[in-house]
Design a protein around this motif. Structure first.
Motif, PDB file in Angstrom:
ATOM      1  N   ARG A 136      -8.106   3.765  -2.649  1.00 14.67           N
ATOM      2  CA  ARG A 136      -8.699   4.086  -1.352  1.00 14.67           C
ATOM      3  C   ARG A 136      -8.572   5.588  -1.136  1.00 14.67           C
ATOM      4  O   ARG A 136      -7.557   6.186  -1.461  1.00 14.67           O
ATOM      5  CB  ARG A 136      -7.968   3.324  -0.245  1.00 14.67           C
ATOM      6  N   SER A 169       0.827  -1.195   0.000  1.00  6.60           N
ATOM      7  CA  SER A 169       0.000   0.000   0.000  1.00  6.60           C
ATOM      8  C   SER A 169       0.868   1.254   0.000  1.00  6.60           C
ATOM      9  O   SER A 169       1.882   1.310   0.695  1.00  6.60           O
ATOM     10  CB  SER A 169      -0.905   0.005   1.241  1.00  6.60           C
ATOM     11  N   GLU A 201      -2.401  -1.294  -3.771  1.00 11.34           N
ATOM     12  CA  GLU A 201      -3.356  -0.235  -3.418  1.00 11.34           C
ATOM     13  C   GLU A 201      -2.671   1.117  -3.306  1.00 11.34           C
ATOM     14  O   GLU A 201      -1.541   1.229  -2.838  1.00 11.34           O
ATOM     15  CB  GLU A 201      -4.005  -0.586  -2.075  1.00 11.34           C
ATOM     16  N   THR A 246      -3.578   5.062  -1.773  1.00  5.20           N
ATOM     17  CA  THR A 246      -4.509   5.800  -0.925  1.00  5.20           C
ATOM     18  C   THR A 246      -4.327   7.295  -1.124  1.00  5.20           C
ATOM     19  O   THR A 246      -3.206   7.801  -1.060  1.00  5.20           O
ATOM     20  CB  THR A 246      -4.295   5.445   0.560  1.00  5.20           C
ATOM     21  N   ARG A 284     -12.488   1.522  -1.849  1.00  9.44           N
ATOM     22  CA  ARG A 284     -13.067   1.802  -0.546  1.00  9.44           C
ATOM     23  C   ARG A 284     -12.740   3.234  -0.148  1.00  9.44           C
ATOM     24  O   ARG A 284     -11.797   3.837  -0.642  1.00  9.44           O
ATOM     25  CB  ARG A 284     -12.615   0.810   0.527  1.00  9.44           C
TER      26      ARG A 284
END
Length: 260
Positions: free
Chosen positions: A96, A19, A67, A69, A121
Motif C-alpha cells: 500500500r 500492517s 501488508e 505501507t 492499493r
C-alpha cells in the motif's frame, strides 16, 4: 538498522499485527499546513536504505504480517522507491502506498515500474473537489496532481482510497467528494481530523472544526447509504459523542506498527 531491528522488535505469540507503516524518506514535494510531521523532519534529508527496508520486509514475513505501507514525506521521491515496492511485492506482501500524487509517482506508473502487478492499493490525499481550497492548504498544483493520479490508477486498474483531512473549509464539500469517489470506483474514503502537532500546530484556529461540526459530520457519514458493496467511508473520531466509548487502540492491541 539491520540486526538492531530484529533485536529490538519481537512480537509475542498470538499478536494482532497485520500492517506495518514504513516512512522511507523525509523528502516531500508539499508542505501541507496540517501535516503532523515537523519542519525539521523534512529538512533532515533522512532516507531508508534498500538494505534496511529489506530487513523490515524479512521481519514482516517472519511474523506473518500481511501488508506494508509506504509513507514519507512523499514515498515515491525515494530514488529506489520502485525497487522497494517490487521487493516487498515479490516477497508476498500486500503493498500500500500513501501519496499526494507527486509527478514522480505518476511517471513511475506510466513507465510500468509500479502498477497492478506490485501495488495492492494506493491512498491519494484529496480533501476537496475545489482546486483553490486544496492548493491553499497543500500548495500549488496539489489538486491537479491528486486528480491526475486518480485517473491513472483507474486507467491501470489499481485499487485506490482517498484520504481527506477535514479542515473546516472542506466540510461543506465532503458529501460531493464522497459521491465523486463512489462514481470513480474508489474503495474507501478515509476522513480524518487535522493534526495539532508538527506543521499542524500552526494551523489557523478557524480552520479546525469544533466539536459540534465534527459530530454533525460523524452523523452525516453514519446515516449515508452505501451504493456499492465494495465502497465504504470511514471517519477518525476527533471527538467521541456523549454516548460513544473508545472501543479500540492500535497501541494497546498492537495492530499497527510505524517505522520512522
Amino acid at each position: 538498522m539491520g540486526t538492531a531491528f530484529h533485536d529490538l522488535v519481537e512480537l509475542p505469540p498470538g499478536h494482532n499485527l497485520k500492517s506495518v507503516d514504513v516512512y522511507v524518506t523525509s523528502q516531500c514535494n508539499r508542505r501541507c499546513t496540517y501535516c503532523f510531521l515537523p519542519s525539521d523532519f523534512f529538512a533532515s534529508g533522512l532516507r531508508m536504505s534498500v538494505e534496511a527496508f529489506s530487513d523490515v520486509v524479512a521481519w514482516c514475513i517472519r511474523y506473518s504480517v500481511d501488508e506494508i505501507t509506504f509513507l514519507g514525506g512523499e514515498p515515491s521521491l525515494h530514488p529506489s522507491f520502485a525497487d522497494m515496492v517490487s521487493l516487498a511485492s515479490d516477497r508476498g506482501l500486500d503493498v500500500r502506498v500513501v501519496t499526494n500524487g507527486a509527478r514522480r509517482f505518476q511517471r513511475l506508473m506510466e513507465s510500468g515500474l509500479i502498477g497492478p502487478h506490485n501495488l495492492s492499493r494506493v491512498a491519494v490525499s484529496l480533501d476537496t473537489l475545489d482546486e483553490t481550497v486544496q492548493d491553499g492548504f497543500r500548495g500549488r498544483g496539489a489538486w491537479r496532481d491528486a486528480m491526475n493520479t486518480i485517473r491513472l490508477l483507474r486507467h491501470h486498474g489499481v485499487l485506490f482510497d482517498i484520504n481527506v483531512t477535514s479542515v473546516r473549509p472542506v466540510l461543506d464539500g465532503i458529501g460531493a467528494l464522497i459521491r465523486f469517489a463512489d462514481e470513480a470506483g474508489c474503495r474507501r474514503v478515509n476522513v480524518h481530523w487535522p493534526s495539532s502537532i508538527g506543521l499542524g500546530a500552526d494551523l489557523a484556529a478557524d480552520h479546525i472544526p469544533d466539536r459540534e461540526e465534527w459530530q454533525n459530520l460523524i452523523r452525516t457519514i453514519a446515516e449515508r447509504v452505501e451504493t456499492r458493496p465494495d465502497f465504504f467511508v470511514e471517519i477518525e473520531r476527533g471527538f467521541l459523542a456523549d454516548d460513544d466509548r473508545l472501543t479500540g487502540c492500535a497501541l494497546e492491541d498492537f495492530s499497527n506498527l510505524q517505522i520512522l
